[in-house]
Design a protein around this motif. Structure first.
Motif, short mmCIF file in Angstrom:
data_model
loop_
_atom_site.label_atom_id
_atom_site.label_comp_id
_atom_site.label_asym_id
_atom_site.label_seq_id
_atom_site.Cartn_x
_atom_site.Cartn_y
_atom_site.Cartn_z
N GLY A 77 0.82 -1.20 0.00
CA GLY A 77 0.00 0.00 0.00
C GLY A 77 0.86 1.25 0.00
N VAL A 78 0.94 1.91 -1.13
CA VAL A 78 1.79 3.08 -1.30
C VAL A 78 1.46 4.18 -0.30
CG1 VAL A 78 2.51 4.88 -2.93
CG2 VAL A 78 2.19 2.55 -3.74
N LYS A 79 0.20 4.27 0.08
CA LYS A 79 -0.21 5.34 0.98
C LYS A 79 0.47 5.25 2.35
CE LYS A 79 -4.41 3.20 2.77
NZ LYS A 79 -5.85 3.34 2.91
N TYR A 80 1.01 4.08 2.68
CA TYR A 80 1.67 3.90 3.97
C TYR A 80 3.16 4.22 3.94
CZ TYR A 80 -2.64 1.46 5.08
OH TYR A 80 -3.95 1.14 5.27
N PHE A 81 3.69 4.45 2.76
CA PHE A 81 5.11 4.74 2.64
C PHE A 81 5.34 6.22 2.63
CE2 PHE A 81 5.02 0.39 1.54
CZ PHE A 81 6.27 -0.10 1.85
N PRO A 82 6.43 6.74 3.16
CA PRO A 82 7.57 6.03 3.75
C PRO A 82 7.40 5.75 5.25
CG PRO A 82 8.14 8.33 3.63
CD PRO A 82 6.74 8.18 3.03
N LYS A 83 6.26 6.09 5.82
CA LYS A 83 6.07 5.93 7.26
C LYS A 83 6.24 4.48 7.71
CE LYS A 83 5.32 7.87 11.17
NZ LYS A 83 6.36 8.72 11.74
N ILE A 84 5.79 3.53 6.90
CA ILE A 84 5.94 2.13 7.29
C ILE A 84 7.43 1.77 7.41
CG2 ILE A 84 5.89 1.07 4.99
CD1 ILE A 84 4.07 -1.11 6.26
N LEU A 85 8.25 2.32 6.52
CA LEU A 85 9.70 2.07 6.61
C LEU A 85 10.27 2.68 7.89
CD1 LEU A 85 10.88 2.56 2.93
CD2 LEU A 85 10.49 0.42 4.17
N ASP A 86 9.80 3.85 8.25
CA ASP A 86 10.25 4.48 9.50
C ASP A 86 9.93 3.59 10.70
OD1 ASP A 86 11.09 6.70 8.05
OD2 ASP A 86 9.29 7.87 8.51
N TYR A 87 8.69 3.09 10.74
CA TYR A 87 8.31 2.21 11.86
C TYR A 87 9.11 0.91 11.86
CZ TYR A 87 4.25 5.03 13.20
OH TYR A 87 3.43 6.03 13.65
N LEU A 88 9.27 0.28 10.70
CA LEU A 88 10.03 -0.95 10.63
C LEU A 88 11.46 -0.74 11.13
CD1 LEU A 88 8.87 -2.55 7.27
CD2 LEU A 88 8.60 -3.50 9.55
N PHE A 89 12.09 0.32 10.66
CA PHE A 89 13.46 0.58 11.08
C PHE A 89 13.51 0.86 12.58
CE2 PHE A 89 17.48 2.94 11.34
CZ PHE A 89 18.30 1.99 10.75
N GLU A 90 12.56 1.63 13.08
CA GLU A 90 12.50 1.92 14.52
C GLU A 90 12.35 0.63 15.33
OE1 GLU A 90 9.41 3.92 17.71
OE2 GLU A 90 9.32 4.60 15.64
N PHE A 91 11.42 -0.22 14.92
CA PHE A 91 11.18 -1.46 15.65
C PHE A 91 12.38 -2.40 15.58
CE2 PHE A 91 6.44 -0.83 14.46
CZ PHE A 91 6.31 0.14 15.43
N ILE A 92 13.00 -2.47 14.43
CA ILE A 92 14.19 -3.31 14.28
C ILE A 92 15.32 -2.81 15.17
CG2 ILE A 92 16.05 -3.95 12.67
CD1 ILE A 92 13.82 -4.14 10.50
N MET A 93 15.56 -1.52 15.14
CA MET A 93 16.66 -0.97 15.94
C MET A 93 16.39 -1.13 17.44
SD MET A 93 18.92 -0.43 13.81
CE MET A 93 20.13 0.15 14.95
N GLN A 94 15.13 -0.96 17.84
CA GLN A 94 14.80 -1.18 19.26
C GLN A 94 15.07 -2.63 19.66
OE1 GLN A 94 10.73 0.08 19.84
NE2 GLN A 94 11.28 2.24 19.91
N GLY A 95 14.73 -3.54 18.78
CA GLY A 95 14.95 -4.95 19.06
C GLY A 95 16.42 -5.33 19.07
N LEU A 96 17.22 -4.67 18.27
CA LEU A 96 18.65 -4.97 18.21
C LEU A 96 19.44 -4.34 19.32
CD1 LEU A 96 19.38 -4.73 14.37
CD2 LEU A 96 19.20 -6.81 15.78
N THR A 97 18.89 -3.28 19.91
CA THR A 97 19.64 -2.58 20.95
C THR A 97 19.19 -2.95 22.34
OG1 THR A 97 18.18 -0.65 20.74
CG2 THR A 97 20.21 -0.61 19.47
N HIS A 98 18.12 -3.71 22.48
CA HIS A 98 17.63 -4.13 23.79
C HIS A 98 17.52 -5.64 23.82
CE1 HIS A 98 16.11 0.00 23.31
NE2 HIS A 98 16.48 0.10 24.56
N SER A 99 18.01 -6.23 24.88
CA SER A 99 17.91 -7.69 24.98
C SER A 99 16.71 -8.10 25.80
CB SER A 99 19.16 -8.26 25.60
OG SER A 99 19.43 -7.67 26.85
#
Length: 75
Positions: free
Chosen positions: A53-75
């Motif tokens: 869904g194009v209407k969700y971009f680029p915000k969906i990428l922002d959220y994915l990157f945020e969630f990934i980085m939170q998961g990688l930096t916290h155990s």
């Protein structure tokens, strides 16, 4: 290392991930190649934005990157 079939961008990213792991900036319990794959997967999501869904971009990428980085930096 192109002689071993590893693209330069992957080799430099792997080196950076290993550095961050050694400095305690990201989790050490996740394999370096797995972390690379997780980060690199964001590119694949972008390539399928019409299906998602194009209407969700680029915000969906922002959220994915945020969630990934939170998961990688916290155990």
């Amino acid at each position: 290392n192109y002689s071993e079939g590893i693209p330069a961008h992957k080799e430099s990213t792997i080196n950076l991930i290993d550095l961050w792991k050694s400095e305690g900036k990201i989790r050490q319990d996740i394999d370096t190649d797995m972390i690379y794959g997780i980060i690199y997967s964001i590119i694949n999501v972008d390539m399928h934005k019409e299906e998602i869904g194009v209407k969700y971009f680029p915000k969906i990428l922002d959220y994915l990157f945020e969630f990934i980085m939170q998961g990688l930096t916290h155990s």
